[in-house]
Design a protein around this motif. Sequence first.
Motif, PDB file in Angstrom:
ATOM      1  N   SER A  12      17.770 -32.481 -14.094  1.00  0.00           N
ATOM      2  CA  SER A  12      19.143 -32.868 -13.989  1.00  0.00           C
ATOM      3  C   SER A  12      20.136 -31.493 -13.799  1.00  0.00           C
ATOM      4  O   SER A  12      19.475 -30.274 -14.093  1.00  0.00           O
ATOM      5  CB  SER A  12      20.001 -33.491 -15.119  1.00  0.00           C
ATOM      6  OG  SER A  12      19.821 -32.718 -16.384  1.00  0.00           O
ATOM      7  N   GLY A  13      21.107 -31.501 -13.497  1.00  0.00           N
ATOM      8  CA  GLY A  13      22.246 -30.607 -13.513  1.00  0.00           C
ATOM      9  C   GLY A  13      22.462 -30.078 -12.087  1.00  0.00           C
ATOM     10  O   GLY A  13      21.987 -30.870 -11.099  1.00  0.00           O
ATOM     11  N   ASN A  14      23.175 -28.941 -11.961  1.00  0.00           N
ATOM     12  CA  ASN A  14      23.734 -28.677 -10.407  1.00  0.00           C
ATOM     13  C   ASN A  14      22.662 -28.443  -9.594  1.00  0.00           C
ATOM     14  O   ASN A  14      22.590 -28.578  -8.254  1.00  0.00           O
ATOM     15  CB  ASN A  14      24.739 -27.533 -10.358  1.00  0.00           C
ATOM     16  CG  ASN A  14      25.320 -27.283  -9.006  1.00  0.00           C
ATOM     17  OD1 ASN A  14      25.950 -28.300  -8.448  1.00  0.00           O
ATOM     18  ND2 ASN A  14      25.366 -26.165  -8.536  1.00  0.00           N
ATOM     19  N   ILE A  15      21.441 -28.166 -10.039  1.00  0.00           N
ATOM     20  CA  ILE A  15      20.331 -27.707  -9.257  1.00  0.00           C
ATOM     21  C   ILE A  15      19.811 -28.763  -8.411  1.00  0.00           C
ATOM     22  O   ILE A  15      19.134 -28.652  -7.430  1.00  0.00           O
ATOM     23  CB  ILE A  15      18.966 -27.193 -10.100  1.00  0.00           C
ATOM     24  CG1 ILE A  15      18.099 -26.479  -9.074  1.00  0.00           C
ATOM     25  CG2 ILE A  15      18.443 -28.264 -11.039  1.00  0.00           C
ATOM     26  CD1 ILE A  15      16.812 -25.738 -10.105  1.00  0.00           C
ATOM     27  N   ALA A  16      20.030 -30.179  -9.102  1.00  0.00           N
ATOM     28  CA  ALA A  16      19.787 -31.179  -8.071  1.00  0.00           C
ATOM     29  C   ALA A  16      20.415 -31.454  -6.984  1.00  0.00           C
ATOM     30  O   ALA A  16      19.849 -31.843  -5.992  1.00  0.00           O
ATOM     31  CB  ALA A  16      20.084 -32.665  -9.093  1.00  0.00           C
ATOM     32  N   HIS A  17      21.477 -30.771  -6.689  1.00  0.00           N
ATOM     33  CA  HIS A  17      22.257 -31.026  -5.484  1.00  0.00           C
ATOM     34  C   HIS A  17      21.871 -29.378  -4.796  1.00  0.00           C
ATOM     35  O   HIS A  17      21.588 -29.253  -3.570  1.00  0.00           O
ATOM     36  CB  HIS A  17      23.908 -30.977  -5.899  1.00  0.00           C
ATOM     37  CG  HIS A  17      24.242 -32.189  -6.358  1.00  0.00           C
ATOM     38  ND1 HIS A  17      24.072 -33.538  -5.978  1.00  0.00           N
ATOM     39  CD2 HIS A  17      24.761 -32.520  -7.630  1.00  0.00           C
ATOM     40  CE1 HIS A  17      24.513 -34.493  -6.626  1.00  0.00           C
ATOM     41  NE2 HIS A  17      24.754 -33.811  -7.786  1.00  0.00           N
ATOM     42  N   ALA A  18      22.031 -28.319  -5.614  1.00  0.00           N
ATOM     43  CA  ALA A  18      22.136 -27.046  -4.906  1.00  0.00           C
ATOM     44  C   ALA A  18      20.544 -26.538  -4.311  1.00  0.00           C
ATOM     45  O   ALA A  18      20.359 -25.906  -3.549  1.00  0.00           O
ATOM     46  CB  ALA A  18      22.419 -26.015  -5.662  1.00  0.00           C
ATOM     47  N   ALA A  19      19.544 -27.286  -5.034  1.00  0.00           N
ATOM     48  CA  ALA A  19      18.084 -26.835  -4.670  1.00  0.00           C
ATOM     49  C   ALA A  19      17.315 -28.179  -4.253  1.00  0.00           C
ATOM     50  O   ALA A  19      16.155 -28.023  -5.108  1.00  0.00           O
ATOM     51  CB  ALA A  19      17.464 -25.829  -5.346  1.00  0.00           C
ATOM     52  N   ASP A  20      17.735 -29.269  -3.899  1.00  0.00           N
ATOM     53  CA  ASP A  20      16.937 -30.428  -3.813  1.00  0.00           C
ATOM     54  C   ASP A  20      15.885 -30.290  -3.160  1.00  0.00           C
ATOM     55  O   ASP A  20      14.758 -30.886  -3.328  1.00  0.00           O
ATOM     56  CB  ASP A  20      17.902 -31.705  -3.309  1.00  0.00           C
ATOM     57  CG  ASP A  20      18.303 -31.247  -1.932  1.00  0.00           C
ATOM     58  OD1 ASP A  20      18.817 -30.228  -1.730  1.00  0.00           O
ATOM     59  OD2 ASP A  20      18.409 -32.309  -1.239  1.00  0.00           O
TER      60      ASP A  20
END
Length: 271
Positions: free
Chosen positions: A231-239
């Motif tokens: 989870s966290g912003n990595i889910a969007h930024a580095a999917d």
Amino acid sequence: MDANRQFAHDTFQKAHSDVRRLKAKLPEDSIDGIVAEILNRIKSRNATNNTLINAPSAQQIERLAYALISDDDQEGARIIQNLREDGASLEAVYLSYLAGAARLLGEWWTDDHVSFVEVTVGTSRIYSIIRGLSHLFTPRGPVEVKSAVFAAVPGETHVLGVRMASDIFRKEGWDIDLKVGKSHDELVDALSASETPIIGLSAAGRHSAADLAKLVLALRINNPNARIFVSGNIAHAADDIVSLMDVDAVATDIPAARQFIEKAWLKGHHA
């Protein structure tokens, strides 16, 4: 022995493909650490194998090590599958054969007997074989209390999100063990020893991708039955990178995380 049930070929192939693609997407200076991590985690299992289960000969280990770096993606897996068909236990394959081959590849790398590229190939195949066997490991007993471990990736400073998620789930009756500010080794040891099989890993962005990948690989080796979500912003930024990390789910918000851990807990509780 039914070979198809004893070795999950689809899981092996997917893990092998994903690890190779993952390494291609990560910064070059992080690959060294990931290769060393796989080798060291598997070698450490060999060091704890004091019973020398079905102890292989030096020649058998050498043959397996060469197979793992050969031009044939399947050669090492075939050797392991044949060992299983001949009656070798899962513990012997894992603690003696694969761990012994990892130790030998590490020695060859140190001695310049093999190249870094060859060791990278070999470690990817060892990891993939482990994933192909992971469904055979006996799960830990069901946990009676609804629980999970939430952890921030080592080095992560943006931990407000995972702290808030922990509070929310606690209010909903979950026993959440929150771990932040831990080193890689501290986190791997703690998560591997945890009674709950549900692990939520939080990372704030693409800058944490290499550390997250290293952590997931280590957990997959140490705790094959864990159910891991990111989870966290990595889910969007580095999917594009997270999708190659062999995790069970990616939760982009609290409802998605809730859905995953509820299903994971019910599955483990009623297995």
